[in-house]
Design a protein around this motif. Structure first.
Motif, PDB file in Angstrom:
ATOM      1  N   TYR A   1      77.956  91.877  10.540  1.00 46.32           N
ATOM      2  CA  TYR A   1      78.488  90.514  10.552  1.00 46.32           C
ATOM      3  C   TYR A   1      79.229  90.186   9.256  1.00 46.32           C
ATOM      4  O   TYR A   1      78.604  89.818   8.263  1.00 46.32           O
ATOM      5  N   PRO A   2      80.557  90.291   9.232  1.00 45.27           N
ATOM      6  CA  PRO A   2      81.299  89.808   8.061  1.00 45.27           C
ATOM      7  C   PRO A   2      81.149  88.298   7.886  1.00 45.27           C
ATOM      8  O   PRO A   2      81.221  87.774   6.787  1.00 45.27           O
ATOM      9  N   GLN A   3      80.959  87.598   9.006  1.00 50.89           N
ATOM     10  CA  GLN A   3      80.708  86.163   9.014  1.00 50.89           C
ATOM     11  C   GLN A   3      79.439  85.908   9.816  1.00 50.89           C
ATOM     12  O   GLN A   3      79.207  86.551  10.838  1.00 50.89           O
ATOM     13  N   ILE A   4      78.633  84.972   9.356  1.00 50.81           N
ATOM     14  CA  ILE A   4      77.436  84.630  10.114  1.00 50.81           C
ATOM     15  C   ILE A   4      77.839  83.864  11.374  1.00 50.81           C
ATOM     16  O   ILE A   4      78.821  83.131  11.379  1.00 50.81           O
ATOM     17  N   TRP A   5      77.065  84.049  12.457  1.00 54.10           N
ATOM     18  CA  TRP A   5      77.360  83.363  13.724  1.00 54.10           C
ATOM     19  C   TRP A   5      76.239  82.410  14.119  1.00 54.10           C
ATOM     20  O   TRP A   5      75.898  82.262  15.287  1.00 54.10           O
ATOM     21  N   GLU A   6      75.670  81.766  13.116  1.00 55.13           N
ATOM     22  CA  GLU A   6      74.807  80.606  13.302  1.00 55.13           C
ATOM     23  C   GLU A   6      75.452  79.463  12.519  1.00 55.13           C
ATOM     24  O   GLU A   6      75.902  79.668  11.394  1.00 55.13           O
ATOM     25  N   ASP A   7      75.473  78.295  13.080  1.00 57.21           N
ATOM     26  CA  ASP A   7      76.192  77.178  12.467  1.00 57.21           C
ATOM     27  C   ASP A   7      75.368  76.573  11.323  1.00 57.21           C
ATOM     28  O   ASP A   7      74.352  75.912  11.570  1.00 57.21           O
ATOM     29  N   PRO A   8      75.783  76.751  10.059  1.00 57.87           N
ATOM     30  CA  PRO A   8      75.000  76.215   8.939  1.00 57.87           C
ATOM     31  C   PRO A   8      74.908  74.693   8.938  1.00 57.87           C
ATOM     32  O   PRO A   8      73.948  74.139   8.391  1.00 57.87           O
ATOM     33  N   ALA A   9      75.883  74.006   9.529  1.00 60.43           N
ATOM     34  CA  ALA A   9      75.812  72.545   9.588  1.00 60.43           C
ATOM     35  C   ALA A   9      74.604  72.101  10.404  1.00 60.43           C
ATOM     36  O   ALA A   9      73.930  71.117  10.061  1.00 60.43           O
ATOM     37  N   VAL A  10      74.305  72.813  11.472  1.00 63.27           N
ATOM     38  CA  VAL A  10      73.120  72.527  12.285  1.00 63.27           C
ATOM     39  C   VAL A  10      71.858  72.830  11.488  1.00 63.27           C
ATOM     40  O   VAL A  10      70.890  72.055  11.486  1.00 63.27           O
ATOM     41  N   ASP A  11      71.857  73.974  10.786  1.00 63.76           N
ATOM     42  CA  ASP A  11      70.699  74.342   9.962  1.00 63.76           C
ATOM     43  C   ASP A  11      70.375  73.247   8.945  1.00 63.76           C
ATOM     44  O   ASP A  11      69.219  72.852   8.772  1.00 63.76           O
ATOM     45  N   MET A  12      71.417  72.754   8.265  1.00 63.43           N
ATOM     46  CA  MET A  12      71.203  71.786   7.190  1.00 63.43           C
ATOM     47  C   MET A  12      70.746  70.431   7.735  1.00 63.43           C
ATOM     48  O   MET A  12      69.958  69.734   7.100  1.00 63.43           O
ATOM     49  N   ALA A  13      71.209  70.084   8.918  1.00 70.21           N
ATOM     50  CA  ALA A  13      70.733  68.853   9.548  1.00 70.21           C
ATOM     51  C   ALA A  13      69.247  68.962   9.885  1.00 70.21           C
ATOM     52  O   ALA A  13      68.499  67.986   9.778  1.00 70.21           O
TER      53      ALA A  13
END
Length: 416
Positions: A46-58
């Motif tokens: 994964y060069p880029q993560i495919w979990e949305d960090p905005a959701v994580d931080m909320a």
């Protein structure tokens, strides 16, 4: 800051990763499938993560006193969390390539001259000057193992770091899988990159209904999505494939993939969904086209740069790292989808260490390939009874995840 484990040399094989993935004997169908996936997964995935960090931080509501432990993957999540200025972030990964990538991304924030240089290095394809920037500002600041990793030359004679002068997001297992998906679509007369020309969500919906959705009715695509190995490039291990295939009478993932592609294509404005840009345009949007990931936005650059030393990167498993932590010392845990791969024994060992190390208001977040949490019936009730499952917010935030890959997003909160 990086913490080098004794076995963190990048020339060595991923023995820890192999041990985590292999659950069956080699001369069995499941054993062969696991070993093939392990072989593919032992490189950069994964060069880029495919979990949305905005959701994580909320979900996590990070505060300055918090201590976070997260799996590394592509590193975008770690950098996004850092924008909230937590006291400490421990980043773990069994994949040595992800460890090297995370160390490089963190060093780019610390040592490139400014925000524009960091965006150019991490987000703009076909920029040859990125290699000069690496040599001038970053290379000498890396630990020796990470510097050797990025300076290593492949069969073409190019250094590994040269991918940042082309398009790093087209590399790795997932990058190659997306390229194969584009090729397969074009062979059926569809160019997926045309989606980014949509001027409204109505046009996005029209593109999906008329161009993308019919692909999943093609016999060859239905056949290929019934093969476990064909989806290893999406990061779906045999265990996750079996879980997802159980949702279909045909034991094919065509219907599941169609549903998740529909969410990626239609549920969010293209301007606001950089995951869709990577899937369809194979790059991040330019300023006039849309927004960048949280960690690359200008307003977060200073916080990430100034607090980069609070990050500690480990070539280790989540359970292994937590075993070295003091009791009640960790506030937030980010497990990505790693539990989907685990045996009951591994899950119980993990949650034993999570429960022991958890602070009073600790929060655990993770994703699952299917909709439901996988913990009930598998993790000891003695452990799970110390946690509350926040079903309401889990469902609400799961809907908001722009990556659209996963079936479920889950939040567990430590009971008072």
């Amino acid at each position: 800051m990086t913490d080098l484990a004794p076995d963190a040399g990048y020339g060595k094989k991923n023995e820890k990763l192999k041990a985590a993935l292999i659950q069956h004997k080699p001369l069995t169908a499941k054993g062969l499938s696991e070993r093939l996936f392990g072989l593919l997964f032992s490189g950069l995935v994964y060069p880029q993560i495919w979990e949305d960090p905005a959701v994580d931080m909320a979900a996590m509501q990070i505060r300055p006193e918090h201590h976070i432990v997260t799996i590394a993957s592509g590193g975008c999540n770690m950098l996004a969390y850092l924008s909230a200025r937590p006291e400490r972030i421990d980043v773990v990964d069994l994949n040595r390539h992800h460890v090297a990538l995370n160390r490089l991304k963190l060093a780019a924030f610390r040592h490139l001259p400014g925000h524009a240089d960091t965006v150019r290095f991490l987000a703009r394809p076909d920029t040859a000057t990125n290699i000069q920037a690496y040599d001038l500002f970053v290379a000498s600041k890396l630990d020796a193992a990470t510097r050797d990793y990025w300076n290593t030359r492949g069969l073409t004679g190019r250094r590994r770091i040269s991918v940042f002068g082309r398009n790093v997001y087209r590399t790795g297992l997932l990058g190659r899988f997306i390229s194969a998906g584009h090729l397969l679509a074009r062979l059926h007369g569809v160019d997926p990159s045309e989606l980014v020309n949509a001027r409204s969500m109505r046009e996005q919906r029209q593109f999906f209904d008329e161009r993308l959705a019919p692909l999943f009715d093609r016999p060859f695509i239905r056949w290929i999505t019934s093969r476990k190995s064909s989806l290893f490039g999406l990061g779906i291990p045999p265990q996750q494939f079996d879980e997802l295939a159980s949702l279909s009478a045909e034991k094919s993932l065509a219907g599941v993939l169609r549903q998740r592609l529909e969410k990626l294509t239609c549920h969010f404005p293209i301007r606001d969904n950089y995951f869709a840009w990577q899937a369809f345009a194979r790059r991040y949007p330019l300023p006039h086209e849309g927004s960048l990931p949280v960690y690359l936005q200008a307003q977060n650059h200073e916080a990430i740069r100034n607090n980069a030393e609070r990050v500690h990167i480990h070539h280790a498993s989540f359970t292994e790292l937590l075993a070295r932590k003091s009791a009640a010392s960790v506030d937030r845990y980010v497990l990505l989808d790693a539990q989907d791969w685990m045996t009951d024994q591994q899950l119980n060992a993990l949650w034993s260490e999570i429960t022991r190390s958890a602070a009073d208001d600790a929060v655990v977040i993770f994703r699952t390939a299917a909709l439901a949490s996988i913990l009930e019936g598998r993790v000891s009730p003695i452990l799970l009874d110390q946690w509350d499952y926040d079903a309401k917010q889990s469902a609400e935030l799961g809907v908001q995840d722009r990556s659209a890959i996963y079936g479920g997003f889950h939040i567990y909160r430590k009971k008072a």
